[in-house]
Enzyme design. Structure first.
Site, PDB file in Angstrom:
ATOM      1  N   ASP A   1      70.776  61.592  36.525  1.00  0.00           N
ATOM      2  CA  ASP A   1      71.346  60.836  37.640  1.00  0.00           C
ATOM      3  C   ASP A   1      70.839  61.441  38.948  1.00  0.00           C
ATOM      4  O   ASP A   1      71.296  62.485  39.393  1.00  0.00           O
ATOM      5  CB  ASP A   1      72.882  60.917  37.538  1.00  0.00           C
ATOM      6  CG  ASP A   1      73.588  60.190  38.676  1.00  0.00           C
ATOM      7  OD1 ASP A   1      72.923  59.829  39.660  1.00  0.00           O
ATOM      8  OD2 ASP A   1      74.813  60.010  38.574  1.00  0.00           O
TER       9      ASP A   1
ATOM     10  N   THR B   1      74.431  38.815  39.007  1.00  0.00           N
ATOM     11  CA  THR B   1      73.880  37.746  39.854  1.00  0.00           C
ATOM     12  C   THR B   1      72.664  38.223  40.653  1.00  0.00           C
ATOM     13  O   THR B   1      71.599  37.629  40.605  1.00  0.00           O
ATOM     14  CB  THR B   1      74.954  37.223  40.840  1.00  0.00           C
ATOM     15  OG1 THR B   1      76.065  36.786  40.075  1.00  0.00           O
ATOM     16  CG2 THR B   1      74.420  36.084  41.694  1.00  0.00           C
TER      17      THR B   1
ATOM     18  N   PHE C   1      79.504  63.999  38.735  1.00  0.00           N
ATOM     19  CA  PHE C   1      79.972  62.770  39.387  1.00  0.00           C
ATOM     20  C   PHE C   1      78.933  61.689  39.142  1.00  0.00           C
ATOM     21  O   PHE C   1      77.770  61.844  39.501  1.00  0.00           O
ATOM     22  CB  PHE C   1      80.155  62.972  40.893  1.00  0.00           C
ATOM     23  CG  PHE C   1      80.766  61.774  41.569  1.00  0.00           C
ATOM     24  CD1 PHE C   1      82.134  61.705  41.802  1.00  0.00           C
ATOM     25  CD2 PHE C   1      79.979  60.706  41.965  1.00  0.00           C
ATOM     26  CE1 PHE C   1      82.703  60.579  42.400  1.00  0.00           C
ATOM     27  CE2 PHE C   1      80.540  59.580  42.565  1.00  0.00           C
ATOM     28  CZ  PHE C   1      81.904  59.523  42.790  1.00  0.00           C
TER      29      PHE C   1
ATOM     30  N   LYS D   1      71.414  55.468  47.108  1.00  0.00           N
ATOM     31  CA  LYS D   1      71.463  56.212  48.372  1.00  0.00           C
ATOM     32  C   LYS D   1      70.160  56.146  49.176  1.00  0.00           C
ATOM     33  O   LYS D   1      69.803  55.099  49.677  1.00  0.00           O
ATOM     34  CB  LYS D   1      71.894  57.646  48.102  1.00  0.00           C
ATOM     35  CG  LYS D   1      73.365  57.723  47.642  1.00  0.00           C
ATOM     36  CD  LYS D   1      73.849  59.125  47.614  1.00  0.00           C
ATOM     37  CE  LYS D   1      75.271  59.244  47.114  1.00  0.00           C
ATOM     38  NZ  LYS D   1      76.292  59.041  48.122  1.00  0.00           N
TER      39      LYS D   1
HETATM   40  C1  PLP Z   1      75.160  61.667  41.551  1.00  0.00           C
HETATM   41  C2  PLP Z   1      75.879  60.396  41.888  1.00  0.00           C
HETATM   42  N1  PLP Z   1      75.925  59.408  40.989  1.00  0.00           N
HETATM   43  C3  PLP Z   1      76.540  58.257  41.253  1.00  0.00           C
HETATM   44  C4  PLP Z   1      77.175  58.040  42.453  1.00  0.00           C
HETATM   45  C5  PLP Z   1      77.867  56.752  42.720  1.00  0.00           C
HETATM   46  O1  PLP Z   1      77.177  56.021  43.686  1.00  0.00           O
HETATM   47  P1  PLP Z   1      77.917  54.875  44.509  1.00  0.00           P
HETATM   48  O2  PLP Z   1      78.918  55.525  45.382  1.00  0.00           O
HETATM   49  O3  PLP Z   1      76.812  54.205  45.271  1.00  0.00           O
HETATM   50  O4  PLP Z   1      78.525  53.961  43.529  1.00  0.00           O
HETATM   51  C6  PLP Z   1      77.161  59.042  43.422  1.00  0.00           C
HETATM   52  C7  PLP Z   1      77.839  58.865  44.700  1.00  0.00           C
HETATM   53  O5  PLP Z   1      78.074  59.756  45.465  1.00  0.00           O
HETATM   54  C8  PLP Z   1      76.495  60.261  43.131  1.00  0.00           C
HETATM   55  O6  PLP Z   1      76.451  61.268  44.011  1.00  0.00           O
END
Ligand code: PLP
Length: 502
Positions: free
Chosen positions: A328, A383, A219, A359
């Site tokens: 990520d 921006t 994700f 987060k």
């Molecule tokens: C591993 C990971 N990457 C990216 C995201 C996307 O973040 P956002 O919801 O702040 O766009 C999440 C969100 O849960 C995530 O867990």
């Protein structure tokens, strides 16, 4: 008359709960008098207790009547399907989230893993009320073009103070998706610049047919580019056009790990081979794989782990084929695994080219190697480029993490959590399995999705906020101020909720 009777009942229930919790603390102290955790708890207890409640206190089911009224009001403007309940963020403190019906719950989900040091931490409210910061809060500066005087100082004392090994540059962004989206662009630009090609047009060769390899179950966000690399629930991708990019299998490990070492090693080898094959094949057909994106633990996808060896070998493959390696850490970063960055557990000298975050870090963004800095202005731009108020708050968060030794705290609380989860899965083998985790970043599987969802509701009505992930997992994402006694309390309530399922 009826109303006052109602309050007497509530007060009695909360008092009863308080006495129960007090006795539970005493029992815990008696049973574990020599644990390191309790020695630590004694030295920092005053600080935490000052800002925290003594335990959950439930007055209604959740959502309660006030939440329901607010949901009805919101429904005329927005979809409320995903609203769980409305919160009172003034009253919430430390590890406790208070809802608009006055229910006080131990929060083991923390706004989808996004509250680093608990609710209304005094160090953060001080930043908010400091007149020196008023201008930043009132006028949200556009950081790319007109940053405030202390911008770089705050980055140095904040994000750069916890930069993963080997990174001397950081780019701030807003949310996690925004961070990944721009990190992907940085990768494509890097790939082309390195090849000595400049792109000017909206079609090949100006707009090259480059690709990014991702993993099943990963994700990375819901914006268009990120969504092409997100493979969790079908509904997230339904009806949305996407890039046709390579997707490799992520290892499906079998538990308990020590009983399936050979099978798991074979599974990881299979996935690594598949990833490398895909890179070779896509390169051969001219759709070059510029980068590989992966989470150190697939969080939304169900808290799927792979061994450190898997990640080490994958890093080797990216180097061999000249692909950028984007780790990520949007959900894993910020300390809950017991290290500031989950990928630090791999123990590599050169673990990544880009590391994205959001987060718990409050601001989004990504660390990048020098070569990923675009060669021309406005190629990575928007921006606001993040939010300086978040940088101010993060600097304090990092101070608190360091002075209160919260990474070690996450290790200790995580140990209590995980041992408790092992006990629960032994006690309820027909219901629970695959207890797993690093630090407090833990999860457990429930026998099916419906039972998992029911268990989440039961736990909530007993005063613990939890979240699901994957199809049948429960993930535990407490704040870094979650101590051993919170873990004991959580396990106790979770056990009660499980017994109600039977
Ligand atoms: C591993 C990971 N990457 C990216 C995201 C996307 O973040 P956002 O919801 O702040 O766009 C999440 C969100 O849960 C995530 O867990």
């Amino acid at each position: 008359m009826l109303l006052s009777l109602h309050y007497v009942i509530i007060a009695t229930l909360c008092y009863y709960h308080y006495i129960m919790l007090l006795s539970l603390h005493l029992i815990t102290r008696i049973s574990f008098p020599f644990s390191i955790g309790h020695r630590h708890q004694q030295t920092t207890a005053k600080r935490v207790e000052e800002v925290e409640f003594d335990g959950p206190c439930m007055k209604t089911e959740v959502p309660g009547p006030r939440s329901k009224i607010l949901a009805q009001q919101l429904e005329s403007i927005q979809s409320v399907v995903q609203v769980n309940f409305f919160c009172d963020y003034e009253e919430s403190k430390g590890n406790y989230l208070v809802d608009v019906d006055g229910n006080r719950m131990l929060d083991v989900y923390t706004q989808i893993a996004s509250i680093p040091i608990g609710y209304n931490h005094p160090a953060l409210t001080k930043v908010m009320t400091d007149p020196k910061n008023m201008g930043t809060f009132v006028n949200r500066p556009a950081l790319g073009m007109m940053p405030p005087e202390q911008f770089s100082e705050k980055l140095v004392n904040g994000l750069m103070a916890v930069a993963p090994k080997g990174f001397s540059r950081v780019q701030t962004m807003a949310c996690g998706s925004c961070s990944n989206e721009n990190a992907y662009k940085a990768i494509f630009i890097w790939y082309r610049v390195r090849a000595g090609v400049l792109s000017f047009f909206f079609q090949v060769p100006g707009c090259p047919d480059l690709t990014l390899l991702s993993f099943m179950g990963g994700f990375h966000g819901r914006t268009l580019g990120c969504l092409a690399t997100t493979h969790t629930k079908a509904i997230q991708k339904l009806d949305v056009p996407s890039f046709d990019w390579p997707i490799a299998s992520f290892p499906q490990l079998r538990y308990p790990l020590d009983q399936f070492e050979r099978e798991n090693a074979r599974e990881e080898a299979r996935c690594l081979e598949e990833a490398e094959d895909l890179i070779v094949k896509w390169n051969q057909k001219g759709r070059h794989v510029a980068g590989v994106v992966i989470e150190p633990i697939q969080a939304e996808g169900g808290d799927n782990h792979a061994s450190f060896d898997f990640y080490t070998k994958l890093r080797g493959i990216t180097k061999k084929h000249g692909c950028a390696f984007l780790v990520d850490e949007v959900q894993t970063g910020g300390g809950s695994t017991g290290k500031f960055w989950a990928h630090e557990h791999w123990g590599l000298d050169d673990p990544a080219d880009i590391v994205s975050f959001s987060k718990k870090m409050l601001t989004g963004g990504y660390y990048q190697k020098d070569s990923f800095q675009p060669d021309k202005p406005f190629r990575i731009f928007n921006t606001w480029l993040g939010d300086h108020t978040k940088n101010l708050l993060l600097t304090e968060v990092i101070k608190v993490i360091k002075t209160e030794n919260l990474l070690d705290q996450a290790k200790r609380s995580g140990k209590v959590m995980l041992e408790g989860l092992y006990d629960l899965q032994d006690k309820y083998p027909h219901l629970l399995s695959k207890a797993r985790g690093i630090g407090t970043f833990c999860a457990i599987d429930v026998k099916d999705e419906d039972t998992r969802n029911l268990l989440l509701l039961k736990a909530r009505n007993k005063g613990v906020v939890l979240g699901g992930c994957g199809t049948q997992s429960i993930r535990f994402r407490p704040a870094l101020v979650f101590k051993e006694h919170h873990a004991h309390l959580f396990l106790d309530i979770f056990n009660d909720a499980i017994t109600e399922l039977k």
